[in-house]
Scaffold this active site. Structure first.
Site, short mmCIF file in Angstrom:
data_model
loop_
_atom_site.label_atom_id
_atom_site.label_comp_id
_atom_site.label_asym_id
_atom_site.label_seq_id
_atom_site.Cartn_x
_atom_site.Cartn_y
_atom_site.Cartn_z
N PRO A 101 4.39 -17.66 -64.52
CG PRO A 101 6.25 -18.67 -65.51
CD PRO A 101 5.86 -17.62 -64.52
CB ALA A 110 0.31 -17.54 -53.04
CB ALA A 111 1.56 -13.90 -56.82
CG ASP A 152 3.49 -21.04 -52.45
OD1 ASP A 152 4.54 -21.52 -52.00
OD2 ASP A 152 3.00 -21.35 -53.55
O1 PMV Z 1 4.34 -25.67 -56.16
P1 PMV Z 1 4.54 -24.50 -55.26
O2 PMV Z 1 5.79 -23.76 -55.52
O3 PMV Z 1 3.36 -23.64 -55.10
O4 PMV Z 1 4.92 -25.01 -53.83
C1 PMV Z 1 4.34 -26.04 -53.18
C2 PMV Z 1 5.12 -26.31 -51.95
C3 PMV Z 1 4.68 -27.55 -51.22
O5 PMV Z 1 5.56 -27.70 -50.12
C4 PMV Z 1 4.82 -28.77 -52.12
C5 PMV Z 1 3.26 -27.44 -50.74
C6 PMV Z 1 3.07 -26.43 -49.63
O6 PMV Z 1 1.91 -26.05 -49.43
O7 PMV Z 1 4.02 -26.05 -48.95
#
Ligand code: PMV
Length: 313
Positions: A101, A110-111, A152
């Site tokens: 999602p 990132a994936a 990520d």
């Molecule tokens: O929203 P996500 O799961 O892609 O994660 C972001 C994580 C943060 O710590 C809020 C930002 C980061 O770059 O680490």
């Protein structure tokens, strides 16, 4: 040149989101039930150097040279070509699909980058090392997040639970006893970039308070690693609750997230918290196998839009 396919899993952050951007440790795990996929096919009729990108889920159907420097898919393609010092690749078509999602804290951006970098570098005959794949995906993350920590791209590239500190090599660790997480979606898309930017604005205004909260989160993450290495599920659950409370203090939770978190706890979960950027997206909850059904039912009853189970091991 044969067609090449590469894929990369989703991820959830177990502990330490946001504070990780400010140098604190964090823990993330891959989610193997969902994945991004990149397929590269030779473009027989294409002029040398032409690259076409198709990504139906985000409405993309365009040639690379028409795409701006800010487009994350184009940036991933350009990053590989530049790393391999190839100006004019043999013409190819890249197709990107994903079951992760979007904007939900599951690492879809990132994936997609990791899958693209792997597929194109393999197609061009020079598959890149994990270290380089992760580094290139990190460059693209900057377009998604502004100031990403790098967690990520790391957890998704290595597809293993990681203990991560910004700017340091990743550490892997032992999961003494596999444990079950339910991941539940609020259904509210929440771009990480916005939450990360708001936290930065808060930190700029009141750095002392924010730094103290980040430090407390860092301490929770260190304890959580020990509990995971010991296999103490109750300890892990309690630390998830504590981490959520601190995330509320920096205003990245939301009424929807809090409702799901409270519901999971009431239904017998060992702990629950938001995961990722917050404000929307997903929450995670630690459950023992015998309460999976009852926690799932309760989450559905309070409006979770999608729930799936993943086992951390
Ligand atoms: O929203 P996500 O799961 O892609 O994660 C972001 C994580 C943060 O710590 C809020 C930002 C980061 O770059 O680490």
């Amino acid at each position: 040149m044969p067609a090449i396919t590469a894929s990369a899993p989703g991820k959830v952050i177990l502990f330490g989101e946001h504070a990780v951007v400010y140098g604190q440790p964090s823990i993330a795990v891959p989610v193997l039930q969902v994945a991004a996929k990149a397929i590269v096919n030779p473009w027989i009729k294409g002029v040398a150097g032409s690259v076409h990108i198709g990504a139906p889920q985000v409405g993309m159907d365009a040639n690379l040279d028409r795409l701006s420097a800010n487009d994350p898919l184009a940036a991933a393609v350009r990053a590989v070509l530049s790393e391999l010092k190839i100006d004019q690749p043999p013409a190819f078509k890249l197709r990107v699909t994903s079951t992760i999602p979007l904007a939900a804290g599951l690492g879809s951006g990132a994936a997609v980058s990791v899958a693209i970098v792997r597929a194109i570098s393999a197609f061009l005959g020079s598959p890149l090392s994990d270290e380089l794949v992760s580094a290139l995906a990190f460059e693209v993350e900057k377009l998604h997040h502004g100031t990403p920590s790098g967690i990520d791209n790391s957890v998704i590239t290595y597809a293993k639970p990681v203990y991560f500190i910004k700017g340091q090599p990743i550490q892997t660790f032992r999961v003494a006893q596999p444990f079950t997480l339910l991941i539940a979606d609020t259904g509210v898309p929440s771009p990480t970039r916005v939450a990360v930017g708001d936290v930065r604005a808060g930190w700029e205004k009141d750095s002392e308070r924010y730094e103290a909260i980040f430090k407390s989160i860092g301490e929770i993450v260190q304890k959580a690693r020990q509990e995971i290495e010991r296999g103490n599920l109750e300890g892990i659950g309690k630390l998830m609750d504590d981490n959520h409370a601190l995330l509320q203090q920096i205003d990245v939770s939301s009424p929807d997230l809090d409702r799901l978190v409270d519901a999971a706890r009431q239904a017998g979960a060992l702990g629950a918290k938001l995961s990722g950027g917050g404000r929307g997206g997903n929450m995670i909850t630690l459950v023992d196998e015998k309460s999976v059904d009852q926690v799932t039912a309760k989450l559905q009853a309070v409006g979770a839009k999608g729930i799936f189970k993943t086992i951390v091991q």
